[in-house]
Design a protein around this motif. Structure first.
Motif, PDB file in Angstrom:
ATOM      1  N   VAL A 212       0.843  -1.195   0.000  1.00 55.10           N
ATOM      2  CA  VAL A 212       0.000   0.000   0.000  1.00 55.10           C
ATOM      3  C   VAL A 212       0.880   1.249   0.000  1.00 55.10           C
ATOM      4  O   VAL A 212       0.639   2.185  -0.769  1.00 55.10           O
ATOM      5  N   ASP A 213       1.914   1.251   0.841  1.00 51.25           N
ATOM      6  CA  ASP A 213       2.827   2.402   0.895  1.00 51.25           C
ATOM      7  C   ASP A 213       3.495   2.631  -0.453  1.00 51.25           C
ATOM      8  O   ASP A 213       3.599   3.771  -0.917  1.00 51.25           O
ATOM      9  N   ALA A 214       3.965   1.560  -1.081  1.00 54.40           N
ATOM     10  CA  ALA A 214       4.651   1.681  -2.373  1.00 54.40           C
ATOM     11  C   ALA A 214       3.720   2.256  -3.443  1.00 54.40           C
ATOM     12  O   ALA A 214       4.089   3.194  -4.148  1.00 54.40           O
ATOM     13  N   VAL A 215       2.527   1.706  -3.542  1.00 55.82           N
ATOM     14  CA  VAL A 215       1.574   2.193  -4.546  1.00 55.82           C
ATOM     15  C   VAL A 215       1.206   3.643  -4.259  1.00 55.82           C
ATOM     16  O   VAL A 215       1.151   4.475  -5.169  1.00 55.82           O
TER      17      VAL A 215
ATOM     18  N   GLU B  97     -13.849   5.965  -8.193  1.00 58.31           N
ATOM     19  CA  GLU B  97     -13.960   5.608  -9.600  1.00 58.31           C
ATOM     20  C   GLU B  97     -13.044   4.434  -9.968  1.00 58.31           C
ATOM     21  O   GLU B  97     -13.328   3.697 -10.904  1.00 58.31           O
ATOM     22  N   ILE B  98     -11.928   4.295  -9.232  1.00 63.19           N
ATOM     23  CA  ILE B  98     -10.944   3.247  -9.508  1.00 63.19           C
ATOM     24  C   ILE B  98     -10.603   2.529  -8.205  1.00 63.19           C
ATOM     25  O   ILE B  98     -10.525   3.156  -7.149  1.00 63.19           O
ATOM     26  N   ALA B  99     -10.359   1.222  -8.295  1.00 63.28           N
ATOM     27  CA  ALA B  99      -9.865   0.453  -7.148  1.00 63.28           C
ATOM     28  C   ALA B  99      -8.715  -0.430  -7.628  1.00 63.28           C
ATOM     29  O   ALA B  99      -8.789  -1.027  -8.696  1.00 63.28           O
ATOM     30  N   ILE B 100      -7.666  -0.466  -6.834  1.00 65.98           N
ATOM     31  CA  ILE B 100      -6.552  -1.379  -7.064  1.00 65.98           C
ATOM     32  C   ILE B 100      -6.677  -2.433  -5.974  1.00 65.98           C
ATOM     33  O   ILE B 100      -6.547  -2.124  -4.790  1.00 65.98           O
ATOM     34  N   VAL B 101      -6.960  -3.678  -6.381  1.00 67.60           N
ATOM     35  CA  VAL B 101      -7.353  -4.722  -5.427  1.00 67.60           C
ATOM     36  C   VAL B 101      -6.441  -5.934  -5.532  1.00 67.60           C
ATOM     37  O   VAL B 101      -6.248  -6.485  -6.618  1.00 67.60           O
TER      38      VAL B 101
END
Length: 106
Positions: A13-16, A49-53
């Motif tokens: 999560v920190d990296a993204v 609008e966007i999710a990174i899962v």
């Protein structure tokens, strides 16, 4: 525009969060969830609008989040991330509406 990042690993999560120039891409708010329950609550409240899962989130699966999005007919587009390069882990995410896939480490 809002984005939701969902992963049970804080370093991912920190990296993204830190590596992407969100403001340059028109993202005004970055939301973070470390569990399926947190993600679903944020989806309902914030409607990103966007999710990174992530595919595997602790003892749960990212498919639960996509199912939640589909059940509520949310317009959220999902990008899948995973440490697994086995396509079977990813296939179900695409079947439920995932639009892209990134392999960890990102």
């Amino acid at each position: 525009m809002k984005i939701l990042i969902v992963d049970d690993e804080s370093h991912v999560v920190d990296a993204v969060t830190l590596l992407v120039p969100w403001e340059e891409l028109g993202i005004s708010k970055v939301l973070i969830a470390f569990s399926v329950q947190q993600a679903n609550e944020l989806l309902d409240m914030e409607r990103p609008e966007i999710a990174i899962v992530d595919v595997v989130i602790g003892d749960a699966l990212g498919t639960e989040i996509l199912a939640h999005i589909n059940e509520r007919k949310l317009p959220t587009k999902v990008i899948v991330i995973s440490g697994y390069d086995d396509y079977e882990y990813i296939r179900n995410m695409f079947v439920l509406g995932g639009i892209d896939y990134l392999l960890k480490p990102i």
